[in-house]
Design an enzyme around this catalytic site. Structure first.
Site, PDB file in Angstrom:
ATOM      1  N   ASP A 102      -7.672  -4.170  -7.226  1.00 13.17           N
ATOM      2  CA  ASP A 102      -6.975  -3.575  -8.645  1.00 13.17           C
ATOM      3  C   ASP A 102      -5.716  -2.952  -7.947  1.00 13.17           C
ATOM      4  OD1 ASP A 102      -8.871  -4.246 -10.961  1.00 13.17           O
ATOM      5  OD2 ASP A 102     -10.293  -3.092  -9.566  1.00 13.17           O
TER       6      ASP A 102
ATOM      7  N   ASP B 268      -7.780  -4.519  -1.156  1.00  9.07           N
ATOM      8  CA  ASP B 268      -8.170  -3.902  -2.101  1.00  9.07           C
ATOM      9  C   ASP B 268      -7.847  -5.183  -3.063  1.00  9.07           C
ATOM     10  OD1 ASP B 268      -9.005  -1.766  -3.835  1.00  9.07           O
ATOM     11  OD2 ASP B 268      -6.956  -1.493  -4.304  1.00  9.07           O
TER      12      ASP B 268
END
Length: 222
Positions: A19, A17
């Site tokens: 953020d 991922d």
């Protein structure tokens, strides 16, 4: 060490991922979403913590407010987020860890649109990877496993033989549902998600090994 520890296991690839996992954009994200919530009479204190790890259009849809067009509001939010890059920094140890990986053995799998991902990676001083799955690439965002399945497919591997790095509950569920192993990055979370997966606060906690066949494994750093 958790019973679901990913340590000393061979993986074909790593799926990250963005953020909260390899960079911190929490300040910018919460500024933009907090201002948006206030404009629409939504309590930002209770609402803003729910936006992380999920596509904007699905977050707005989840509110169920008939006077809001989710696609239009997602576009407004995207423009605001692309304009606000203040305070975006890499997660501790992430630049070195990513640089040590074979380029064809990892991908970013993000709920952010591609152009926002480009800008945030640049603001954090991180290079674009060879492979990235962004919001536009999937029909259903996290917690659907579609994004991690696609990330693994683009690398040429089965998600069940991949390790997902995540920070948000929706992404953890997406990784689990895809059949991948999961490690949770807690650097931006005062209170870590409740999970039985191994968690780290910094990539300096990990020691990477690359086997002769390209298999990846990690262990606790000394």
């Amino acid at each position: 060490m958790s019973s679901l520890s990913p340590f000393d296991k061979p993986f074909d690839a790593f799926l990250f991922d963005m953020d909260g996992t390899i960079l911190s954009s929490i300040e910018a994200t919460e500024r933009v979403w907090g201002a948006w919530a206030e404009r629409h009479g939504i309590d930002p204190v209770t609402f803003v913590p729910t936006v992380h790890g999920v596509r904007a259009v699905e977050t707005v849809c989840r509110l169920g407010l008939p006077h809001l067009d989710p696609a239009r509001e997602a576009k407004i939010l995207l423009e605001a987020e692309m304009a606000d890059l203040d305070g975006i920094v890499p997660i501790d140890g992430a630049p070195e860890f990513l640089a040590s990986l074979p380029k064809d053995r990892w991908a970013i799998v993000t709920s952010a649109p591609l152009e926002l991902a480009r800008r945030r990676l640049g603001a954090a001083g991180l290079a674009m990877p060879q492979n990235i799955v962004s919001a536009e690439d999937v029909e259903r965002g996290k917690p659907s496993p579609e994004c991690f399945q696609l990330g693994a497919k683009r690398l040429g591997f089965d998600p069940r033989n991949c390790l997902v790095f995540e920070d948000a509950a929706a992404g953890i569920v997406a990784g689990e549902t895809a059949g991948a192993s999961v490690i949770v990055v807690t650097a931006t979370h005062p209170h870590a998600p409740q999970t039985s997966h191994k968690s780290i606060d910094s990539y300096h906690e990990l020691q990477l090994s690359v086997g002769s066949t390209g298999k990846l494994s990690i262990r606790q750093a000394d």
